[in-house]
Design a protein around this motif. Structure first.
Motif, short mmCIF file in Angstrom:
data_model
loop_
_atom_site.label_atom_id
_atom_site.label_comp_id
_atom_site.label_asym_id
_atom_site.label_seq_id
_atom_site.Cartn_x
_atom_site.Cartn_y
_atom_site.Cartn_z
N LEU A 170 -9.55 32.30 14.31
CA LEU A 170 -9.72 31.33 12.74
C LEU A 170 -9.82 31.18 12.10
O LEU A 170 -10.60 32.53 11.68
N THR A 171 -9.58 30.68 11.11
CA THR A 171 -10.67 30.79 10.18
C THR A 171 -11.64 29.94 10.39
O THR A 171 -11.69 28.89 11.15
N LYS A 172 -13.06 29.99 9.36
CA LYS A 172 -14.20 29.03 9.35
C LYS A 172 -13.60 27.61 8.67
O LYS A 172 -13.76 26.60 9.68
N LYS A 173 -12.18 27.45 8.47
CA LYS A 173 -12.43 26.42 7.40
C LYS A 173 -11.43 25.66 8.81
O LYS A 173 -11.18 24.48 9.07
N GLU A 174 -10.74 26.42 9.39
CA GLU A 174 -10.05 25.56 10.86
C GLU A 174 -10.80 24.83 12.09
O GLU A 174 -10.40 24.64 12.52
N LEU A 175 -11.43 26.36 12.08
CA LEU A 175 -12.63 26.15 13.41
C LEU A 175 -13.72 24.73 12.77
O LEU A 175 -13.40 23.42 13.29
N ARG A 176 -13.28 24.06 11.56
CA ARG A 176 -14.16 23.63 10.55
C ARG A 176 -13.39 22.09 11.08
O ARG A 176 -14.04 21.67 11.56
N GLU A 177 -12.25 22.40 10.88
CA GLU A 177 -11.17 21.23 10.90
C GLU A 177 -10.69 20.69 12.35
O GLU A 177 -11.61 19.49 12.33
N TYR A 178 -10.63 21.79 13.16
CA TYR A 178 -10.24 20.74 14.88
C TYR A 178 -11.58 20.12 15.09
O TYR A 178 -11.68 19.38 15.93
N ILE A 179 -13.21 21.11 14.64
CA ILE A 179 -14.10 20.49 15.25
C ILE A 179 -14.32 18.87 15.37
O ILE A 179 -14.11 18.19 15.70
N ARG A 180 -14.11 18.80 13.73
CA ARG A 180 -14.80 17.48 13.52
C ARG A 180 -12.94 16.78 13.88
O ARG A 180 -13.58 15.38 14.58
N GLU A 181 -11.91 16.79 13.97
CA GLU A 181 -10.96 16.11 14.34
C GLU A 181 -11.14 15.83 15.71
O GLU A 181 -11.19 15.02 16.37
N GLU A 182 -11.75 16.35 16.52
CA GLU A 182 -12.38 16.23 18.05
C GLU A 182 -13.16 15.27 18.32
O GLU A 182 -13.21 14.42 19.54
N LEU A 183 -13.75 15.72 17.04
CA LEU A 183 -15.56 14.99 17.35
C LEU A 183 -14.55 13.01 16.84
O LEU A 183 -15.32 12.09 17.38
N ILE A 184 -13.45 12.73 16.02
CA ILE A 184 -13.17 12.13 15.32
C ILE A 184 -12.61 11.38 16.52
O ILE A 184 -12.27 10.18 17.12
N SER A 185 -11.45 11.86 16.95
CA SER A 185 -10.45 11.51 18.35
C SER A 185 -11.10 10.90 19.52
O SER A 185 -10.73 10.37 20.04
N LYS A 186 -11.99 11.90 19.78
CA LYS A 186 -12.92 11.21 20.83
C LYS A 186 -13.60 10.95 20.54
O LYS A 186 -14.55 9.94 21.59
N ARG A 187 -14.13 10.05 19.91
CA ARG A 187 -14.92 8.57 19.58
C ARG A 187 -16.41 9.14 19.34
O ARG A 187 -17.13 8.02 19.79
N LEU A 188 -17.04 10.00 18.85
CA LEU A 188 -18.03 10.69 19.83
C LEU A 188 -18.63 10.77 17.82
O LEU A 188 -20.09 10.31 18.45
N LEU A 189 -18.17 11.08 17.00
CA LEU A 189 -18.52 10.61 15.81
C LEU A 189 -18.24 9.86 15.12
O LEU A 189 -16.70 10.14 15.00
N MET A 190 -18.20 9.45 13.88
CA MET A 190 -17.80 8.56 12.80
C MET A 190 -17.55 9.62 11.13
O MET A 190 -18.69 9.41 11.30
N GLU A 191 -16.71 10.16 10.85
CA GLU A 191 -17.15 10.47 9.84
C GLU A 191 -18.09 11.87 9.66
O GLU A 191 -19.36 12.40 8.70
#
Length: 262
Positions: free
Chosen positions: A117-138
């Motif tokens: 992956l690139t850093k951008k791809e990993l960054r987007e993946y982690i962000r989406e996982e945190l949001i989808s699992k309702r662990l963090l907002m924004e």
């Protein structure tokens, strides 16, 4: 009559010596100019502008890369649990080391496949996982290399491995950090060694040409190796002979000019 012949011979000899002296001076200058040209960069570059056809490529994450992953959000208390240092093999490290299988172990999210992956791809993946699992907002995810390094070897004044804190370095900047090339460097045949997914690639770069400015090799990638090869002068160990040739040639020129002037 003999005196006239002697004068004619003297003038002919003087003219002949002057011609020889001029040839010796020209030869000396050509020798000096040739050496100077071979030891300089971008000999044929004049006033010009170069469009950046190649943007700096974002590096691909690979095994053994050490990453700094920092999470921020409005909920500072919950966010703190995601910024715990990585634990690899029982050793606490200041970042996340990509293991030999291409994974990192991230708090709560568990194992994440990141190699390739690139850093951008990993960054987007982690962000989406945190949001989808309702662990963090924004959440805001920041990822940086902690071991972005390049090596500069061969005919440079200070060969070394350099860590690049801003994750961006050009070939010329890397040579500058290594104290620039020596007088014995082969400037038109610099070797660049890169590795991606375990596959090494080599490219030859001509630093006497302006093509570098529009080349994808202008920016170096993590773990790149720059090898500056010695030129023929050093390989054949003729540098001393060349210097002595210049000294002798200069002395002969001076001697011939002195005789001719007399």
């Amino acid at each position: 009559m003999k005196t006239s012949i002697s004068l004619i011979n003297f003038h002919n000899t003087k003219s002949y010596l002057l011609k020889i002296s001029m040839l010796l001076v020209v030869a000396l200058q050509l020798t000096s100019c040739g050496s100077a040209k071979k030891s300089s960069y971008f000999n044929e570059v004049g006033n010009n502008t170069f469009a950046s056809y190649y943007e700096p490529l974002e590096p691909i994450l690979q095994k053994n890369d050490l990453l700094s992953i920092n999470i921020t959000s409005l909920n500072a208390e919950v966010t703190e649990m995601f910024n715990i240092a990585n634990n690899v093999g029982g050793i606490q490290t200041p970042g996340y080391l990509i293991d030999q299988d291409g994974f990192i172990r991230f708090p709560v999210l568990g194992k994440i496949a990141v190699a390739g992956l690139t850093k951008k791809e990993l960054r987007e993946y982690i962000r989406e996982e945190l949001i989808s699992k309702r662990l963090l907002m924004e959440p805001i995810v920041d990822i940086r290399f902690m071991n972005f390094k390049v090596s500069v070897l061969g005919e440079v004044n200070q060969p070394a491995v350099f860590t690049i804190p801003n994750e961006k370095v050009t070939l010329l900047e890397a040579l500058g950090m290594a104290g620039d090339m020596t007088i014995y460097a082969q400037r038109n045949n610099v070797l660049l060694i890169s590795e991606e997914d375990g596959i090494k690639s080599t490219r030859r770069i001509d630093l006497t040409s302006d093509e570098l400015f529009t080349s994808p090799n202008y920016y170096l990638q993590p773990n790149d190796i720059v090898y500056v090869q010695p030129n023929d002068r050093k390989v054949r160990n003729t540098s001393n002979a060349t210097q002595w040739f210049s000294v002798i040639l200069g002395s002969l020129s001076l001697a011939v000019i002195s005789i001719a002037s007399f």
